[in-house]
Design an enzyme around this catalytic site. Structure first.
Site, PDB file in Angstrom:
ATOM      1  CG  LEU A  60      -1.851   1.175   1.430  1.00 29.04           C
ATOM      2  CD1 LEU A  60      -2.946   1.182   0.359  1.00 29.04           C
ATOM      3  CD2 LEU A  60      -2.511   1.145   2.826  1.00 29.04           C
ATOM      4  N   PRO A  96       6.585   5.980  -1.446  1.00 26.26           N
ATOM      5  CG  PRO A  96       8.501   5.912  -2.794  1.00 26.26           C
ATOM      6  CD  PRO A  96       7.091   5.395  -2.701  1.00 26.26           C
ATOM      7  CB  ALA A 103       1.123   7.693  -0.749  1.00 20.26           C
ATOM      8  CB  ILE A 157       6.357  -3.858   1.056  1.00 24.19           C
ATOM      9  CG1 ILE A 157       5.899  -2.587   0.307  1.00 24.19           C
ATOM     10  CG2 ILE A 157       5.327  -4.978   0.956  1.00 24.19           C
ATOM     11  CD1 ILE A 157       4.704  -1.874   0.893  1.00 24.19           C
ATOM     12  CG  HIS A 217      18.333  -6.158  31.759  1.00 23.28           C
ATOM     13  ND1 HIS A 217      16.977  -6.263  31.928  1.00 23.28           N
ATOM     14  CD2 HIS A 217      18.786  -7.420  31.502  1.00 23.28           C
ATOM     15  CE1 HIS A 217      16.607  -7.526  31.761  1.00 23.28           C
ATOM     16  NE2 HIS A 217      17.682  -8.248  31.519  1.00 23.28           N
ATOM     17  CD  GLU A 234      -0.089  -3.820   9.997  1.00 16.31           C
ATOM     18  OE1 GLU A 234      -1.320  -3.903  10.146  1.00 16.31           O
ATOM     19  OE2 GLU A 234       0.672  -4.794   9.878  1.00 16.31           O
TER      20      GLU A 234
HETATM   21  N1  CAA Z   1     -13.178  -0.333   6.964  1.00 14.34           N
HETATM   22  C1  CAA Z   1     -13.861  -0.168   5.804  1.00 14.34           C
HETATM   23  N2  CAA Z   1     -13.949   1.023   5.162  1.00 14.34           N
HETATM   24  C2  CAA Z   1     -13.312   2.077   5.723  1.00 14.34           C
HETATM   25  C3  CAA Z   1     -12.601   1.975   6.939  1.00 14.34           C
HETATM   26  C4  CAA Z   1     -12.541   0.711   7.554  1.00 14.34           C
HETATM   27  N3  CAA Z   1     -11.865   0.539   8.686  1.00 14.34           N
HETATM   28  N4  CAA Z   1     -12.070   3.182   7.225  1.00 14.34           N
HETATM   29  C5  CAA Z   1     -12.449   4.013   6.255  1.00 14.34           C
HETATM   30  N5  CAA Z   1     -13.206   3.350   5.346  1.00 14.34           N
HETATM   31  C6  CAA Z   1     -13.844   3.898   4.151  1.00 14.34           C
HETATM   32  C7  CAA Z   1     -14.729   5.060   4.546  1.00 14.34           C
HETATM   33  O1  CAA Z   1     -16.019   4.613   4.935  1.00 14.34           O
HETATM   34  C8  CAA Z   1     -14.773   5.879   3.277  1.00 14.34           C
HETATM   35  O2  CAA Z   1     -15.723   5.345   2.372  1.00 14.34           O
HETATM   36  P1  CAA Z   1     -17.072   6.165   2.005  1.00 14.34           P
HETATM   37  O3  CAA Z   1     -16.578   7.456   1.412  1.00 14.34           O
HETATM   38  O4  CAA Z   1     -17.773   5.284   1.036  1.00 14.34           O
HETATM   39  O5  CAA Z   1     -17.777   6.363   3.296  1.00 14.34           O
HETATM   40  C9  CAA Z   1     -13.399   5.653   2.660  1.00 14.34           C
HETATM   41  O6  CAA Z   1     -12.878   4.456   3.270  1.00 14.34           O
HETATM   42  C10 CAA Z   1     -12.479   6.816   2.920  1.00 14.34           C
HETATM   43  O7  CAA Z   1     -12.437   7.021   4.315  1.00 14.34           O
HETATM   44  P2  CAA Z   1     -11.854   8.336   4.959  1.00 14.34           P
HETATM   45  O8  CAA Z   1     -12.475   9.524   4.295  1.00 14.34           O
HETATM   46  O9  CAA Z   1     -11.981   8.234   6.445  1.00 14.34           O
HETATM   47  O10 CAA Z   1     -10.337   8.248   4.509  1.00 14.34           O
HETATM   48  P3  CAA Z   1      -9.200   9.307   4.695  1.00 14.34           P
HETATM   49  O11 CAA Z   1      -8.465   9.373   3.411  1.00 14.34           O
HETATM   50  O12 CAA Z   1      -9.716  10.544   5.305  1.00 14.34           O
HETATM   51  O13 CAA Z   1      -8.175   8.673   5.756  1.00 14.34           O
HETATM   52  C11 CAA Z   1      -7.128   7.287   7.261  1.00 14.34           C
HETATM   53  C12 CAA Z   1      -8.381   7.624   6.497  1.00 14.34           C
HETATM   54  C13 CAA Z   1      -7.599   6.732   8.559  1.00 14.34           C
HETATM   55  C14 CAA Z   1      -6.190   8.412   7.521  1.00 14.34           C
HETATM   56  C15 CAA Z   1      -6.409   6.217   6.418  1.00 14.34           C
HETATM   57  O14 CAA Z   1      -5.909   6.818   5.266  1.00 14.34           O
HETATM   58  C16 CAA Z   1      -5.330   5.484   7.154  1.00 14.34           C
HETATM   59  O15 CAA Z   1      -5.603   4.526   7.853  1.00 14.34           O
HETATM   60  N6  CAA Z   1      -4.036   5.902   6.986  1.00 14.34           N
HETATM   61  C17 CAA Z   1      -2.920   5.138   7.497  1.00 14.34           C
HETATM   62  C18 CAA Z   1      -2.467   4.137   6.461  1.00 14.34           C
HETATM   63  C19 CAA Z   1      -1.691   3.009   7.044  1.00 14.34           C
HETATM   64  O16 CAA Z   1      -2.039   2.466   8.076  1.00 14.34           O
HETATM   65  N7  CAA Z   1      -0.641   2.603   6.350  1.00 14.34           N
HETATM   66  C20 CAA Z   1       0.159   1.510   6.757  1.00 14.34           C
HETATM   67  C21 CAA Z   1       0.353   0.554   5.611  1.00 14.34           C
HETATM   68  S1  CAA Z   1       0.775  -1.110   5.998  1.00 14.34           S
HETATM   69  C22 CAA Z   1       2.382  -1.111   6.472  1.00 14.34           C
HETATM   70  O17 CAA Z   1       2.691  -0.462   7.397  1.00 14.34           O
HETATM   71  C23 CAA Z   1       3.386  -1.925   5.712  1.00 14.34           C
HETATM   72  C24 CAA Z   1       3.581  -3.303   6.158  1.00 14.34           C
HETATM   73  O18 CAA Z   1       4.035  -4.138   5.377  1.00 14.34           O
HETATM   74  C25 CAA Z   1       3.255  -3.719   7.525  1.00 14.34           C
END
Ligand code: CAA
Length: 384
Positions: free
Chosen positions: A125, A128, A130, A157, A338, A363
């Site tokens: 997901l 760089p 985003a 990732i 420690h 995450e």
């Molecule tokens: N389940 C289902 N749908 C969801 C949801 C959820 N938990 N959360 C939001 N949505 C939906 C919303 O309902 C909305 O849909 P509708 O418009 O149809 O209602 C849509 O998604 C957009 O939601 P938001 O407007 O709330 O989204 P946003 O852009 O304002 O931001 C955010 C939301 C919480 C900031 C989100 O972008 C976020 O979680 N950001 C962090 C990303 C992240 O965790 N990245 C880590 C990646 S993984 C990793 O770390 C790598 C690895 O390998 C471990």
């Protein structure tokens, strides 16, 4: 309300705890130092059913409930956060979205390979530019007959360099923000798909982290996961699974610090007495235990909601936020107990301290969890 584990959950806990102590713990420090991912241990975990914990039997999984899923993350995290990270990604970020959003053909094709440990998966997901704002990704997918052509780059990732299957997110409608993103299942070996390992990480050195490059990567239409332009919801739904196992892993790592500190404090003599007898050491141990127990209850509550199939984004983010911050406080105290020895790579608490740091970042940072909780409580989104 029942706080007792079921007979099945207790048996799962015993089995994974024994395996973690006997097979994972003895080599965790060496693997960390060599930055080596132990594929043999991963395969053995899969052989015991632990790489398909909450996946139904018909797809090769163990058919456990979500509290058992948390217990497995906890017990692995209690000795080795690197392997816990691989477990979390494999099960929560790859298998569970396949189960929830995949069609029957996709589930039958991919889940048995993943649950058996034959294949490793990754979740692509972040880019760089985003990270916290994945909707601003620039990776694109353009339709070309019965294929989509993917271009872009993913970073940070987990498992990228060792994965056989990547769930990759790309824009299928550049002007539609989160409503123009689609999730694709991309197999290793697909032309135009390549990876590069990332090194020099503060922690989780025995797990693989890398970048994914998509260069005119042709993916068949049938490999869309979920629906066209509905990938943002797939990603957010997936993170509700992933954040749960991160939180559980933090509880396990905190417990691991407590285990080590209790033993050390009883055998370390200062001022003619074991340091365990000093009130200020007991105070630190007590704080560690209270915080760890509080975190465990938050994780199990989120798991309870998942078992019932009820909405749990709020409870999952609360658990992820609290537990990821908590394990850093606990690991800090573990080093403190420690003394100077805690500063040395010869002692496991040094690894636990470094490994703890990532949890408030990946995450979804702690600040993102706070904004998710805040938005639900206030019914006002901070971003829009
Ligand atoms: N389940 C289902 N749908 C969801 C949801 C959820 N938990 N959360 C939001 N949505 C939906 C919303 O309902 C909305 O849909 P509708 O418009 O149809 O209602 C849509 O998604 C957009 O939601 P938001 O407007 O709330 O989204 P946003 O852009 O304002 O931001 C955010 C939301 C919480 C900031 C989100 O972008 C976020 O979680 N950001 C962090 C990303 C992240 O965790 N990245 C880590 C990646 S993984 C990793 O770390 C790598 C690895 O390998 C471990």
């Amino acid at each position: 309300m029942d706080f007792d584990l079921t007979e099945e959950q207790r048996m799962i806990q015993e089995t994974i705890s024994k395996f973690a102590k006997e097979e994972i713990a003895p080599v965790a420090s060496e693997n960390d130092k060599k930055a080596h991912f132990p594929r043999d241990i991963f395969k053995k975990l899969a052989g015991l059913g632990f790489m398909g914990t909450p996946i139904p039997h018909e797809y090769g999984g163990a058919g456990f409930d979500y509290i058992s899923h948390a217990i497995v993350a906890e017990e692995i995290g209690r000795v080795d956060s690197s392997m816990r990270g691989t477990y979390s990604v494999q099960v929560s970020l790859v298998e569970l979205p396949l189960l929830k959003f995949g069609n029957e053909e996709q589930k039958r094709k991919y889940l048995p390979k993943l649950t058996s440990g034959e294949w490793i998966g990754c979740f692509g997901l972040t880019e760089p530019n985003a990270g916290s704002d994945p909707a601003s990704m620039i990776s694109s997918a353009e339709e070309d007959g019965d294929h989509y052509v993917l271009n872009g780059q993913k970073t940070w990732i987990t498992n990228a360099g060792i994965a056989d299957l990547a769930i990759v997110y790309a824009k299928t409608d550049k002007d539609a923000g989160p409503k123009g993103i689609t999730a694709f299942l991309v197999e290793k070996g697909t032309e135009g798909f390549s990876t590069k390992d990332l090194h020099d990480k503060l922690g989780l050195r025995a797990s693989n982290t890398g970048e994914i490059y998509l260069e005119n990567c042709r993916v068949p239409n049938e490999n869309i996961l979920g629906e066209l332009n509905k990938g943002f919801k797939v990603a957010m739904g997936t993170l509700d699974f992933g954040r749960f196992t991160v939180a559980a892993g933090c509880v396990g790592a905190a417990q691991g610090c407590i285990d080590i500190c209790k033993e050390y404090a009883k055998q370390r003599i200062q001022f003619g007495k074991p340091i365990a007898s000093f009130q200020l050491v007991q105070q630190m141990i007590a704080d560690m235990v209270v915080e760890c127990e509080a975190g465990r209850l938050l994780v199990y509550r989120a798991g309870h909601l998942k078992n019932k199939g009820e909405p749990n984004t709020r409870e999952t983010s609360i658990a992820k936020y609290y537990c990821s911050e908590m394990v850093n406080r606990v690991a800090y105290k573990a080093i403190q107990i420690h003394g100077g020895y805690g500063f040395s790579g010869e002692y496991d608490v040094e690894r636990f301290y470094r490994d703890a740091r990532i949890n408030t970042l990946y995450e979804g940072t702690s600040q993102i969890q706070q904004l998710i909780i805040g938005a639900i409580e206030l019914e006002i989104r901070a971003f829009t």
